[in-house]
Design a protein around this motif. Sequence first.
Motif, PDB file in Angstrom:
ATOM      1  N   PHE A 160     -46.857  13.027   1.778  1.00 47.24           N
ATOM      2  CA  PHE A 160     -45.952  11.337   1.298  1.00 47.24           C
ATOM      3  C   PHE A 160     -47.025  10.051   1.862  1.00 47.24           C
ATOM      4  O   PHE A 160     -48.069  11.077   2.731  1.00 47.24           O
ATOM      5  N   SER A 161     -46.294   9.322   0.821  1.00 47.61           N
ATOM      6  CA  SER A 161     -47.451   7.888   1.563  1.00 47.61           C
ATOM      7  C   SER A 161     -47.042   7.031   2.468  1.00 47.61           C
ATOM      8  O   SER A 161     -46.101   6.163   2.506  1.00 47.61           O
ATOM      9  N   GLU A 162     -47.554   8.297   3.787  1.00 46.57           N
ATOM     10  CA  GLU A 162     -46.868   7.688   4.979  1.00 46.57           C
ATOM     11  C   GLU A 162     -47.699   6.200   5.258  1.00 46.57           C
ATOM     12  O   GLU A 162     -46.762   5.336   6.112  1.00 46.57           O
ATOM     13  N   ASN A 163     -48.751   6.309   4.885  1.00 47.34           N
ATOM     14  CA  ASN A 163     -49.244   4.683   4.763  1.00 47.34           C
ATOM     15  C   ASN A 163     -48.521   3.597   4.161  1.00 47.34           C
ATOM     16  O   ASN A 163     -48.283   1.942   4.664  1.00 47.34           O
ATOM     17  N   GLU A 164     -47.430   3.632   3.440  1.00 46.01           N
ATOM     18  CA  GLU A 164     -46.558   2.968   2.167  1.00 46.01           C
ATOM     19  C   GLU A 164     -45.229   2.201   3.657  1.00 46.01           C
ATOM     20  O   GLU A 164     -45.306   1.102   3.964  1.00 46.01           O
ATOM     21  N   ASP A 344     -37.772  -6.147   2.529  1.00 49.63           N
ATOM     22  CA  ASP A 344     -37.538  -5.705   0.934  1.00 49.63           C
ATOM     23  C   ASP A 344     -38.436  -6.881   0.246  1.00 49.63           C
ATOM     24  O   ASP A 344     -39.130  -6.330  -1.392  1.00 49.63           O
ATOM     25  N   GLU A 345     -39.506  -7.764   0.534  1.00 52.54           N
ATOM     26  CA  GLU A 345     -39.827  -8.785  -0.536  1.00 52.54           C
ATOM     27  C   GLU A 345     -41.832  -7.394  -0.149  1.00 52.54           C
ATOM     28  O   GLU A 345     -42.080  -7.260  -1.912  1.00 52.54           O
ATOM     29  N   TYR A 346     -41.830  -7.086   0.721  1.00 55.82           N
ATOM     30  CA  TYR A 346     -43.282  -6.257   0.452  1.00 55.82           C
ATOM     31  C   TYR A 346     -43.173  -4.511  -0.386  1.00 55.82           C
ATOM     32  O   TYR A 346     -43.773  -4.363  -0.977  1.00 55.82           O
ATOM     33  N   THR A 347     -41.356  -4.413  -0.262  1.00 60.05           N
ATOM     34  CA  THR A 347     -41.974  -3.393  -0.290  1.00 60.05           C
ATOM     35  C   THR A 347     -41.643  -3.045  -2.547  1.00 60.05           C
ATOM     36  O   THR A 347     -41.770  -2.426  -2.951  1.00 60.05           O
ATOM     37  N   LYS A 348     -40.968  -4.135  -2.309  1.00 57.54           N
ATOM     38  CA  LYS A 348     -40.960  -4.711  -4.558  1.00 57.54           C
ATOM     39  C   LYS A 348     -42.387  -4.696  -3.975  1.00 57.54           C
ATOM     40  O   LYS A 348     -42.610  -4.091  -6.096  1.00 57.54           O
ATOM     41  N   GLN A 349     -43.158  -5.127  -3.577  1.00 58.80           N
ATOM     42  CA  GLN A 349     -44.667  -5.242  -4.024  1.00 58.80           C
ATOM     43  C   GLN A 349     -45.393  -3.911  -4.485  1.00 58.80           C
ATOM     44  O   GLN A 349     -45.945  -3.804  -4.685  1.00 58.80           O
ATOM     45  N   ILE A 351     -43.969  -0.739  -4.533  1.00 63.68           N
ATOM     46  CA  ILE A 351     -43.718  -0.121  -5.580  1.00 63.68           C
ATOM     47  C   ILE A 351     -43.951  -0.883  -6.680  1.00 63.68           C
ATOM     48  O   ILE A 351     -44.649   0.049  -7.769  1.00 63.68           O
ATOM     49  N   ASP A 352     -44.234  -1.866  -7.276  1.00 60.76           N
ATOM     50  CA  ASP A 352     -44.912  -2.341  -9.159  1.00 60.76           C
ATOM     51  C   ASP A 352     -46.192  -2.449  -8.959  1.00 60.76           C
ATOM     52  O   ASP A 352     -47.502  -3.152  -9.872  1.00 60.76           O
ATOM     53  N   GLY A 353     -47.184  -2.094  -7.301  1.00 55.70           N
ATOM     54  CA  GLY A 353     -48.640  -2.280  -8.129  1.00 55.70           C
ATOM     55  C   GLY A 353     -48.906  -3.102  -7.025  1.00 55.70           C
ATOM     56  O   GLY A 353     -50.634  -3.716  -7.425  1.00 55.70           O
ATOM     57  N   THR A 354     -48.444  -4.278  -6.940  1.00 54.29           N
ATOM     58  CA  THR A 354     -48.907  -5.363  -6.670  1.00 54.29           C
ATOM     59  C   THR A 354     -49.557  -5.960  -5.116  1.00 54.29           C
ATOM     60  O   THR A 354     -50.714  -6.081  -5.148  1.00 54.29           O
ATOM     61  N   ILE A 355     -49.257  -5.028  -3.869  1.00 50.74           N
ATOM     62  CA  ILE A 355     -50.379  -4.248  -2.616  1.00 50.74           C
ATOM     63  C   ILE A 355     -50.525  -2.819  -3.125  1.00 50.74           C
ATOM     64  O   ILE A 355     -49.628  -2.092  -3.500  1.00 50.74           O
ATOM     65  N   LYS A 356     -51.546  -2.846  -3.235  1.00 48.52           N
ATOM     66  CA  LYS A 356     -52.019  -1.998  -2.870  1.00 48.52           C
ATOM     67  C   LYS A 356     -51.902  -1.493  -1.175  1.00 48.52           C
ATOM     68  O   LYS A 356     -53.054  -1.492  -0.817  1.00 48.52           O
TER      69      LYS A 356
END
Length: 360
Positions: A160-164, A344-349, A351-356
């Motif tokens: 899992f991507s526990e970090n996310e 929610d804002e960070y979740t979208k970023q 998922i779309d790769g804006t935030i790694k």
Amino acid sequence: MKKLYQLSLVMLLAFTVVLAGCGNNNNNSGNAGGKNAGTATNAPAEATAAPTDAPKTDVKVGMVTDVGGVNDKSFNQSAWEALQALQKDTGIDIKYLQSKSNADYEPNLNQFVKGGYNLTWGIGFDLGDAIKKVATENPNANLAIIDSVVDAPNVESVTFSENEGSFLVGVVAGLTTKTNKVGFIGGMESPVIKRFEVGFKAGVEAVNPKATVKITYAGAYDKPDVGKSLAATLYNDGNDIIFPAAGATGNGVFNEAKSRNKAGGAKVWVIGVDKDQSLEFGDDVTLTSMIKRVDEAVKKVSQQVIDGTFKGGTTTVLGLKDNGVGLPETSKANVSADILAKVDEYTKQIIDGTIKVPSE
């Protein structure tokens, strides 16, 4: 003639009784050779006979816990609950073996493999070496593991991507803390727990650069007393939110927080892990939880065995985009709408790769 007729009638009745007896014997042998064979011989028939409309399958799935145990209120428990749900839906046979130490892993796994189980689960990173050894020695057996990657053609690995998900609860912690001090308690140092740690720290720092994150490790997954002691130290130092990723050791953190809140004074919180731990410890102490869908992973892979589509030699990684990690709906009880909107804002970023999100 009359005597001959009476004799024939008696013989006919006797023959009918014999036939009836044979019919009953056939029914009993059918039950004895079925799914419930091996139950106590003096058990009532209704206790062993399955309803006619119940699912029927001969698939057997075994599960070996790590040292945290099946009732760790965390990922071992999630895995076992998933198998129980699958049993109810499909009629599979299930069993778990609890490991008291690392030395139990290999013999527990072998007990299922040698017992002809169709799938044997190892729950937790620590079982990686034992799974590899048992899989190599038993190439015809199907095995699966949570939280580790085992390179073998008959093993399916799920990570899992526990970090996310941890980043998101870090956002909640950073925007909720009153003291600008939050804590993290890990079980044992490993790549899995490191992902929890660095993701959480990154989330806090993203929304509250003034906050500090105190990192500590318990060195065990099965020591609630150690978790309680570490939590007491962190709370005494002014950390008002603690995120434990430590299996059953984390239960002690909840116990310490509940005691403090009951005694009065400054409010303290705990962030749950793996399961929605507000369901176990209450929303009076659980700020939110970082859910890891171990249950869905266990159900999915186990269903593959039932369907004949098991994919040995593969690794599945579940993150935010797969709904493999995240926050539960119950977060609304203690987390404000504004903070959840930020989540929610960070979740979208993410998922779309804006935030790694960092993972180590």
